[in-house]
Design a protein around this motif. Structure first.
Motif, PDB file in Angstrom:
ATOM      1  N   ASN A 137       0.857  -1.189   0.000  1.00 35.18           N
ATOM      2  CA  ASN A 137       0.000   0.000   0.000  1.00 35.18           C
ATOM      3  C   ASN A 137       0.897   1.244   0.000  1.00 35.18           C
ATOM      4  OD1 ASN A 137      -1.445   2.264   1.082  1.00 35.18           O
ATOM      5  ND2 ASN A 137      -2.983   0.896   1.960  1.00 35.18           N
TER       6      ASN A 137
ATOM      7  N   ALA B 258       0.294   4.366   0.482  1.00 37.25           N
ATOM      8  CA  ALA B 258       0.053   5.312   1.584  1.00 37.25           C
ATOM      9  C   ALA B 258       0.731   4.807   2.858  1.00 37.25           C
ATOM     10  CB  ALA B 258      -1.440   5.505   1.815  1.00 37.25           C
TER      11      ALA B 258
ATOM     12  N   ALA C 248       3.771   6.624   4.878  1.00 35.27           N
ATOM     13  CA  ALA C 248       3.740   6.818   6.334  1.00 35.27           C
ATOM     14  C   ALA C 248       4.991   6.234   6.978  1.00 35.27           C
ATOM     15  CB  ALA C 248       2.484   6.182   6.917  1.00 35.27           C
TER      16      ALA C 248
ATOM     17  N   ILE D 155       1.296  15.527   3.506  1.00 32.99           N
ATOM     18  CA  ILE D 155       1.230  14.105   3.197  1.00 32.99           C
ATOM     19  C   ILE D 155      -0.136  13.859   2.601  1.00 32.99           C
ATOM     20  CG2 ILE D 155       0.390  13.463   5.512  1.00 32.99           C
ATOM     21  CD1 ILE D 155       2.168  10.931   5.279  1.00 32.99           C
ATOM     22  N   GLY D 156      -0.228  12.965   1.645  1.00 33.45           N
ATOM     23  CA  GLY D 156      -1.530  12.712   1.050  1.00 33.45           C
ATOM     24  C   GLY D 156      -1.528  11.414   0.277  1.00 33.45           C
ATOM     25  N   GLY D 157      -2.710  10.868   0.145  1.00 34.56           N
ATOM     26  CA  GLY D 157      -2.836   9.638  -0.637  1.00 34.56           C
ATOM     27  C   GLY D 157      -4.174   9.000  -0.350  1.00 34.56           C
ATOM     28  N   GLY D 158      -4.773   8.400  -1.367  1.00 31.93           N
ATOM     29  CA  GLY D 158      -6.028   7.692  -1.168  1.00 31.93           C
ATOM     30  C   GLY D 158      -7.192   8.632  -0.975  1.00 31.93           C
ATOM     31  N   TYR D 159      -8.207   8.101  -0.307  1.00 30.88           N
ATOM     32  CA  TYR D 159      -9.478   8.808  -0.206  1.00 30.88           C
ATOM     33  C   TYR D 159      -9.367   9.997   0.744  1.00 30.88           C
ATOM     34  CZ  TYR D 159     -14.439   9.630   0.432  1.00 30.88           C
ATOM     35  OH  TYR D 159     -15.674  10.215   0.489  1.00 30.88           O
ATOM     36  N   GLN D 160      -9.832  11.170   0.274  1.00 29.32           N
ATOM     37  CA  GLN D 160      -9.697  12.399   1.053  1.00 29.32           C
ATOM     38  C   GLN D 160     -11.067  12.951   1.481  1.00 29.32           C
ATOM     39  OE1 GLN D 160      -6.369  13.998   1.473  1.00 29.32           O
ATOM     40  NE2 GLN D 160      -5.851  11.913   0.897  1.00 29.32           N
TER      41      GLN D 160
ATOM     42  N   VAL E 206      -7.265   0.244  -1.606  1.00 31.65           N
ATOM     43  CA  VAL E 206      -5.819   0.389  -1.486  1.00 31.65           C
ATOM     44  C   VAL E 206      -5.471   1.483  -2.493  1.00 31.65           C
ATOM     45  CG1 VAL E 206      -3.575  -0.694  -1.769  1.00 31.65           C
ATOM     46  CG2 VAL E 206      -5.510  -2.040  -0.901  1.00 31.65           C
ATOM     47  N   PRO E 207      -4.962   2.631  -2.018  1.00 29.13           N
ATOM     48  CA  PRO E 207      -4.739   3.749  -2.942  1.00 29.13           C
ATOM     49  C   PRO E 207      -3.646   3.414  -3.958  1.00 29.13           C
ATOM     50  CG  PRO E 207      -4.383   4.417  -0.634  1.00 29.13           C
ATOM     51  CD  PRO E 207      -4.547   2.934  -0.646  1.00 29.13           C
TER      52      PRO E 207
ATOM     53  N   PHE F  69       1.930  10.664  -1.461  1.00 35.60           N
ATOM     54  CA  PHE F  69       3.105  11.545  -1.513  1.00 35.60           C
ATOM     55  C   PHE F  69       3.420  12.075  -0.132  1.00 35.60           C
ATOM     56  CE2 PHE F  69       1.315  15.634  -0.585  1.00 35.60           C
ATOM     57  CZ  PHE F  69      -0.021  15.522  -0.962  1.00 35.60           C
TER      58      PHE F  69
END
Lengths: 467, 467
Positions: free
Chosen positions: A231, A233, A237, A312-317, A325-326, A330
């Motif tokens: 994953n 994201a 992390a 930080i970002g990734g997947g569902y917002q 699973v994104p 980033f």
């Protein structure tokens, strides 16, 4: 009855105070907001206004230097003494955006004096601090009877500092010969407080990167595939989590290579400052102090390198949940650097560190932005001693030392011109840089004038005796 | 010349095949997209159409049940035999959104047969699989000469499955008495492949949460404050990174409590499936397998609980960089649960785990969405053996076992009705659920019809001899 040099300077300043403030107000009325394209004509007007004012002040050479963005103003006033050192003053004439509705009590571009304060966008950052050099050099001449300053005085006042100075380094490189100086005086910082005059002795550098991590070719169902594929994201992390050890030290191998450690004397001097952690936390709008073990808060923000996650970002917002699973994630990281650290080495070290940590099945890309180098002037540097003496005379008190945790184009001057950078700023934390109701304390502004009135003579004298 | 029961069923199905497919096509023309409010009348029309068709099929009781959202259809056909078991069939009549321009080769709501496939939105998910029960029960009656099914047959076909079934549990709780059943047959899953008929024996459960972390009261300057205050984006990253150990096992204390471990026989059966990891990775659009150590990919997605980060965010999200310590960050986590895990216990465990890991100066909030319980039917459950036998007769081959990694409303039926859930699905992975060009394999669809034609008799017989 003859005057001491100091009272001559003060008398001169007092006599010209009203005109000085009127002139400054006129400049502050020009909304030279470099970040807003529709203010581009105002930024040009601000440069022209300053150029005219510097000619009126007496600078024999004044030029507006065009850049692909906003123009800078260059001025030069030779000493006439072939032994005289050359000093380059740096500041900027562009300002942060401001609008009445942001919370200003008066029009940000209609300066008003309330009590002993002048309120306007740019009053402290940085027009006020540029402008004290105009009256300062006149007071220096008047008090010494000279017709030219004791140093070869140069000014470089850029027009894009509030937009990250995208063209500044190229400008300095283009004009390296004309900007050549024995010392650079930056008037774009501040001091500890009204009661505690300080000189800043260094700024941290900055290396910034974005790490993008790619997993599945598109978001995939976490019920059907989750728990069986990597994953991105989670990988992002884990990278961030691995940046620091349990002592909040940066774990990237080689990151601390070359770091100029604080001397015992510097730590003592930091500790002597009237620092109140609770009130600092209020300023930081934060609810706990946290940082590298074995260092005080001031040491952490002024003299220690850091790694910070800025985004930080990734997947569902969106709201609620989405069982995926994104496909990508980033992290945006910034590393504050201190003297002795080389941004290129830091970039290499971070790349190797990340490379080793990205799991199989995840592709990654790292992009570094252009870095800013750290700068630091030793406490015993003769030019720094001059600044401290001049400021001590103006403020009639002990001058202490700070550093600046942020990063700025001063480092480009230090590097390209190969000259020490000294910081002469009279702003205080309550001045509201980048905030509504920016102001400058008029008494401090005039202490800035007074400091430069003493500084050029002291510097010239010091240089004569420098090793 | 007398027929075997199987050939009687086949003959019946063959004779009614054309009308069956015409009827299905008529239903598929109704764009019952529950996620799109402007299709609400179509979803109601779909319920009414199905209700009429079930009456025509012979169900003496057919009702459209209203909900605060889209209506469900309930039908009941008592066996007449006081000893007969009661079976509830679950499916849904709403469909995923679809538009020609998404990549469909033909209008998604104008069914077409190409080769041995029927293309339309809902062909496999789930109208086709609901509809095989109508011809199935008729074939059952025709082949056995009965006038009512051998089991008390109930159908509950909901209208909001593609919108996360927001009203389903309440509907089931409202009608618990009328829905009471000895077994639930869910026809909303699939089988391994055309060549490998399988029965699904369980679905994973799902607990989802969002953890929000708050640091400074607003974004603060990372030069002025970074490295000396806690960063909520870093705290979010550390939470996610701490979720798994180096064996990719979930570290939350108590998370695995109660997990029903795979038996050696179940692991053997999984391993016997013709699983090709490379082609599975292509389906997963992923570039490596990764998961809990000591388990195969199929075990990881079907029978092991997981923790997945579905979304993470905080701080600057735009292009380039911004030197801030973000004021807040979030992570969206989902936990797939397997038989033996209690969602309430998992929620408690995650809360305690997070609480202990959030650093001083960071405030956090955890929000859990309503959970879905896992369900699992033991391989030796008599009703499951009935399904396997019926399917084996229809497919004339060995029936193997799968599980479903996702989660669904079946678990609500299992829990509220306290009945075992059996999965009878004839869709195959290539059917394109939720994708353009959704289709159903006509041969398989008719095998579904045939399976149910055998199933009701087998179930009634089995029940008579069940312990």
């Amino acid at each position: 009855m003859s005057q001491t040099p100091d009272s001559a300077v003060r008398t001169y300043i007092e006599r010209h105070r009203a005109a000085f403030l009127d002139d400054l107000a006129e400049w502050l009325r020009i909304p030279s907001v470099s970040a807003q394209p529709d203010h581009a004509p105002d930024v040009r007007r601000s440069a022209d206004w300053l150029a005219a004012k510097l000619e009126e002040t007496g600078f024999p050479t004044v030029e507006v230097w065009q850049t692909p963005g906003a123009p800078a103003v260059f001025a030069e006033w030779p000493s006439g003494d072939p032994q005289a050192p050359t000093v380059l003053v740096y500041g900027h004439h562009d300002v942060q955006p401001a609008a009445r509705e942001d919370g200003w009590d008066s029009d940000p571009f209609e300066p008003v004096v309330r009590g002993n304060r002048l309120y306007a966008r740019g009053a402290a950052d940085d027009k006020g601090q540029v402008f004290f050099h105009t009256l300062g050099v006149r007071a220096h001449l008047a008090a010494t009877g000279r017709t030219a300053p004791a140093v070869n005085l140069k000014l470089l006042i850029e027009g894009e500092e509030e937009s990250s100075s995208p063209n500044f380094r190229a400008l300095v490189e283009e004009h390296t010969q004309r900007l050549a100086a024995d010392a650079v005086i930056v008037s774009d910082t501040g001091m500890w407080s009204e009661d505690t005059p300080t000189v800043c002795t260094g700024m941290r550098g900055l290396a910034e990167c974005e790490i993008r991590l790619y997993g599945p070719d598109q978001d995939i169902h976490s019920g059907s595939f989750g728990g069986a594929v990597p994953n991105p994201a989670a990988a992002a992390a884990r990278l961030v989590a691995a940046l620091h050890d349990e002592h909040a030290r940066v774990t990237v191998p080689g990151f601390y290579d070359g770091v100029v450690e604080l001397t015992a004397r510097e730590r003592e001097l930091f500790a002597e400052l009237p620092f109140d952690e609770e009130s600092w936390l209020r300023t930081a709008k934060s609810h706990a102090a946290h940082g590298e073990a074995g260092h005080s808060t001031l040491e952490r923000i002024w003299a220690r390198p850091t790694a910070e996650v800025n985004g930080i970002g990734g997947g569902y917002q969106g709201p609620g949940s989405k069982t995926i699973v994104p496909s990508s994630a980033f992290v945006k990281l910034s590393f504050r650097l201190v003297a002795g650290q080389d941004p290129d080495q830091v970039e290499k070290a971070v790349r190797v560190w990340a490379e080793e940590r990205v799991p199989a099945g995840i592709r990654h890309e790292i992009t570094f932005s252009p870095a800013t180098r750290p700068c630091l002037t030793p406490l015993d540097h003769p030019a720094l001693r001059s600044v401290v003496r001049a400021m001590g005379r103006a403020f009639e008190g002990t001058v202490r030392f700070t550093r600046e945790g942020g990063s700025g184009p001063a480092a480009d001057l230090q590097e390209v011109l190969d000259a020490p950078v000294l910081f002469l700023g009279i702003s205080v934390p309550s001045d509201g840089w980048h905030a509504p109701n920016e102001k400058v304390e008029l008494d401090l502004l005039l202490k800035g004038v007074e400091t430069t009135a003493y500084l050029w003579g002291d510097l010239a004298e010091t240089w004569r005796h420098a090793p």
